[in-house]
Design a protein around this motif. Structure first.
Motif, mmCIF file in Angstrom:
data_model
loop_
_atom_site.group_PDB
_atom_site.id
_atom_site.type_symbol
_atom_site.label_atom_id
_atom_site.label_comp_id
_atom_site.label_asym_id
_atom_site.label_seq_id
_atom_site.Cartn_x
_atom_site.Cartn_y
_atom_site.Cartn_z
ATOM 1 N N THR A 622 1.571 18.368 69.337
ATOM 2 C CA THR A 622 0.843 17.137 69.024
ATOM 3 C C THR A 622 -0.428 17.390 68.214
ATOM 4 O O THR A 622 -0.722 16.668 67.266
ATOM 5 C CB THR A 622 0.489 16.394 70.330
ATOM 6 N N THR A 653 5.133 6.570 63.922
ATOM 7 C CA THR A 653 5.049 6.848 65.356
ATOM 8 C C THR A 653 6.260 6.232 66.065
ATOM 9 O O THR A 653 6.945 6.893 66.856
ATOM 10 C CB THR A 653 3.747 6.252 65.941
ATOM 11 N N PRO A 683 0.589 9.112 71.082
ATOM 12 C CA PRO A 683 0.088 7.761 70.762
ATOM 13 C C PRO A 683 -1.429 7.613 70.901
ATOM 14 O O PRO A 683 -2.049 6.904 70.111
ATOM 15 C CB PRO A 683 0.832 6.865 71.768
ATOM 16 N N MET A 686 -2.930 9.050 67.777
ATOM 17 C CA MET A 686 -2.636 8.212 66.608
ATOM 18 C C MET A 686 -3.507 6.957 66.619
ATOM 19 O O MET A 686 -4.045 6.547 65.587
ATOM 20 C CB MET A 686 -1.148 7.843 66.605
#
Length: 873
Positions: A622, A653, A683, A686
């Motif tokens: 990540t 995403t 998430p 992001m």
């Protein structure tokens, strides 16, 4: 030597093949009917994004199903919520049950778990495609054939075998390379190999350098290149017999045959004009206009240089530095100084015609500091007095860079220009700028022009600087708009750094600036660099993001590269890859050391390849993914509207996670959000990225701040983007003063703050100490030497040095944090409910954004889940 057992070396995140991956389920999610952050309904396909398609994020989890709450979860919050910027975003519907924030994936928990599982251990790089510990985990790496993670980190350590599979997964294939990264003191430094006048051994066809992946044959007389499969003769001087396994008998005596990273001494063929390079030079260029004299900056710089020049970087093992130094002061004209050691007094030479820049002296301008120490000290004492009465407020900028460039060109050396500058260059001269800061463009299709540099003179200067190996570092002290988009274009593309101290005051900001200057002057650096990334057949490097210049599609040119700068390289398939041979990459960096030696630094990395999507998600990382997405997005905003860029980020995403859900997860109710284990906190990163200054369209934000943030991130490594996008929130009131450890970080949310607590928050750029309203008088006294909150000064920029355990502990935590970060951070003490709290709360990235809005983590997760369900149906 490196062959792994089977197509995927079993790593910490790999369950037995064939078994369903462990799951992380989120409770049934519904109820967010409109998109956060300017996302529009069903996603548009990703539009092209200037310079290569903007790729989706990769997966790092094996399948996390969030724990079920009692009763179906139907919406993030009760009642309607305010809209998200850029989208209509009213959330309607009846009051619904609220999801427990503790049930959604926690970044701090992931970091703690990895530290508990892999911290303090020895990580050997002897297996192909193994996923390293997280960047936040402290471990010791041992090079056994692949580059250590401090040099190279990948978005996934298993590449899909085909382009079709890559497209399906939407996981971008990229490596973040930090070629000159600092090696921790407990790890082995890089070996330097010399092959004499014949130079390094390379493949005749693809020019890859000798490395552990080459296969020797015919009794050691020939070898097959692992990158292009060409069969090469082994030079007679390099011949060695093979053992019964087909390996050379001297494999462990030669770094290039047994290690992932090493250096070669370069021969004259690798030098310009076949001549050994001269050592680099540092030129200090001080803006002596009215603002800098009045603020005390000029005096501060001159005083600091007298001691700082004793610490110029030097070759390892050398007694003293061979870096030469020169000095220029300027406002709208330039003053050069002759500081030759034979002089009794320094001499000033003026250049008032800045349209045709030339250097008025060669002999005596660039000198050895030790030899000219007395004359230089004399000069530095005189400069503040010489300009004490100035009322000149206009400055030039491009001619100053041109002057430094011409001086280094005349001396036939590379080097660095340190510019200390305070205002927009408005004097009549090449590169004169005018105010382009138009807030009316925010949230329109023309907003991108605020990020684009003014062309012409500045582009030409970048090109010339890179050709000559001239790096520019810019220290800015603005009180108003400067046009950092344009002025910062030069440092960004010459491998330099931009430091910004708005409304500079010596008392409040002096120490932070000096600390940055010291780090900058002393850090390990290479000049006149060129980098090439070679790959085995089937894929190739296609895009490069970083403080780089590209005059063609393969050579990454850098006037300089230091230990903190990273280049993010994206790969695309041009054929199928084989599970058996895997994917190999070799980064070769040719550069000049601070001692004037030409060197070749080589880093090799071998990854797995798979036809199974599960393997790609399982070995994703990540932190590396978000580094790639941030740089791609920041590049895209030069040519796309912000709303489009944000849409693409969310779109990708959702696509990545939907592909995982459809192809890799065990069947489960559609109402559950299922994430790959390695990507379960993707998430939150992001969402945090979309709330950063460049990607939030708000007229409250300074255009220069947005550009400074954008340009700085472009050359960041994985550890720097990780903490920038998910800051550390440390409860200071929970410190155990006897232990050496730091209290565990908390989730970045207002819900974690307590009225009686004191919290430290840092993201590598900002450092806050937040003090709650009900903080105990004893703690206030021991940390701040103040009896009550009312007495706590809000302009405190450093902690008082008090002789008690709590004070010492907090100061040692702050100092160890600052040591880890590439630049210094100004401490801001914030009292709960004060106006100054806004900047602090803006970094609580799990909450709704304040400045220009932005979804909370919870709302974003719900929105992404809805989009995944739409894609699956």
């Amino acid at each position: 030597m490196m062959s792994p057992p089977g197509p995927m070396a079993p790593g910490p995140l790999t369950p037995p093949l064939g078994s369903p991956p462990p799951m992380a389920a989120v409770p049934p999610v519904t109820g967010m009917s409109s998109p956060p952050m300017g996302m529009s309904g069903p996603f548009p396909g990703p539009p092209p994004m200037g310079g290569g398609a903007f790729q989706p994020p990769p997966a790092q989890m094996q399948g996390q199903v969030f724990p079920q709450q009692p009763g179906p979860y139907a919406g993030p919050m009760s009642g309607p919520q305010p809209g998200f910027p850029g989208g209509a975003a009213q959330m309607a519907g009846p009051p619904q049950k609220k999801l427990d924030p503790d049930s959604i994936p926690s970044t701090t928990q992931v970091i703690e778990d990895d530290q508990a599982k892999r911290g303090g251990q020895l990580y050997s790089t002897n297996m192909r495609g193994q996923v390293p510990p997280l960047v936040t985990t402290s471990f010791t790496a041992q090079d056994q054939g692949n580059a250590r993670p401090c040099f190279m980190r990948c978005t996934t350590y298993t590449f899909p075998c085909s382009a079709e599979l890559a497209k399906q997964s939407q996981v971008p294939l990229a490596t973040i390379i930090k070629p000159l990264a600092n090696v921790p003191s407990n790890e082995a430094p890089l070996y330097t190999v010399s092959h004499g006048e014949s130079g390094p051994i390379r493949c005749n066809r693809c020019k890859a350098y000798m490395c552990p992946y080459m296969t020797f044959m015919e009794g050691g007389r020939r070898y097959q290149c692992a990158f292009c499969n060409c069969i090469n003769d082994v030079p007679v001087s390099y011949f060695q017999h093979l053992d019964h396994m087909g390996r050379r008998m001297d494999v462990y005596e030669r770094p290039e045959l047994s290690l992932g990273s090493y250096e070669f001494s370069a021969t004259l063929d690798y030098c310009k004009n076949n001549k050994p390079p001269n050592p680099p030079a540092y030129i200090f260029m001080i803006d002596v206009s009215f603002a800098n004299i009045k603020s005390g900056l000029v005096t501060l710089v001159c005083q600091e240089l007298k001691t700082l020049l004793d610490n110029l970087p030097r070759e390892e093992g050398a007694e003293s530095s061979v870096v030469k130094v020169g000095f220029v002061t300027y406002n709208k004209i330039l003053h050069f100084y002759n500081v030759k050691s034979a002089l009794a007094q320094p001499q000033m030479l003026l250049v008032s015609d800045v349209s045709e820049m030339f250097v008025p002296l060669l002999d005596g301008f660039l000198v050895n500091f030790n030899e000219s120490r007395a004359v230089i000290h004399n000069l530095l004492d005189q400069i503040p007095d010489m300009f004490a009465e100035t009322n000149e407020s206009e400055t030039v900028f491009a001619p100053v860079v041109q002057a430094g460039l011409e001086a280094l060109k005349a001396a036939e050396c590379s080097g660095k220009l340190f510019l200390f500058h305070s205002s927009m260059p408005t004097a009549e001269a090449p590169g004169k700028l005018k105010n382009r800061d138009d807030k009316k463009l925010v949230n329109t299709d023309k907003e991108k022009t605020l990020f684009q540099p003014t062309r012409g003179v500045y582009e030409q200067l970048v090109k010339e600087c890179v050709t000559q190996g001239v790096c520019v570092d810019l220290f800015l002290f603005p009180s108003q708009y400067l046009d950092i988009a344009t002025m910062g274009h030069i440092p960004t593309h010459t491998g330099g750094s931009i430091y910004k101290y708005s409304n500079f005051q010596v008392g409040a900001d002096g120490e932070i600036f000096l600390s940055d200057l010291r780090k900058d002057v002393q850090k390990p650096i290479g000049f006149d660099a060129i980098m090439r990334v070679r790959t085995s057949t089937g894929f190739r490097a296609t895009e490069f993001h970083g403080a780089v210049y590209m005059s063609n599609t393969t050579d990454v040119e850098m006037a300089a590269i230091d230990c903190d700068k990273a280049v993010t390289v994206e790969f695309k398939h041009d054929d199928t890859l084989s599970e058996e041979t895997g994917a190999l990459m070799q980064c070769a960096l040719l550069y000049t050391t601070v001692g004037g030696q030409r060197r070749l630094r080589v880093h090799n990395l071998s990854l797995n390849c798979s036809t199974q999507l599960t393997d790609i998600y399982k070995s994703a990382e990540t932190d590396a993914l978000i580094n790639f997405f941030a740089k791609s997005a920041y590049r895209a905003i030069l040519s796309q509207p912000l709303k489009t860029v944000r849409d693409i980020l969310v779109n990708q995403t959702a696509h990545m996670l939907a592909c995982y859900r459809k192809n890799c997860a065990s069947p489960s109710a559609a109402s559950q959000l299922i994430l790959p284990d390695a990507m379960k906190v993707f998430p939150v990163y992001m969402n945090s990225l979309m709330k950063t200054l460049p990607l939030v369209g708000s007229t409250e934000l300074s255009t220069d701040d947005r550009n400074h943030h954008r340009l700085t991130l472009l050359s960041m490594g994985v550890e720097d983007t990780q903490v920038l996008l998910y800051p550390r929130l440390i409860p200071v009131h929970c410190m155990t003063v006897e232990s050496e450890g730091v209290p565990s970080a908390l989730r970045c949310s207002e819900e974690r703050l307590t009225d009686g607590g004191v919290f430290l928050l840092e993201n590598g750029r900002s450092l806050f100490v937040w003090v709650g309203q009900s903080c105990s008088p004893e703690l206030l006294q021991s940390l701040f030497n103040t009896p009550s909150l009312a007495h706590l000064p809000t302009d405190m920029s450093s902690l008082p040095e008090l002789d008690n355990a709590h004070s010492k502990k907090l100061r040692s935590i702050i100092s160890s944090i600052c040591e880890q970060r590439p630049n210094s951070m100004k401490l801001q003490v914030v009292r709960q409910k004060d106006r100054s709290e806004v900047a602090f709360r803006q970094l609580l990235v799990e909450d709704k954004g304040l400045c220009g809005g932005g979804a909370s983590y919870m709302d974003f997760l719900c929105y992404v889940h809805r989009e995944i369900r739409t894609l699956l149906t």
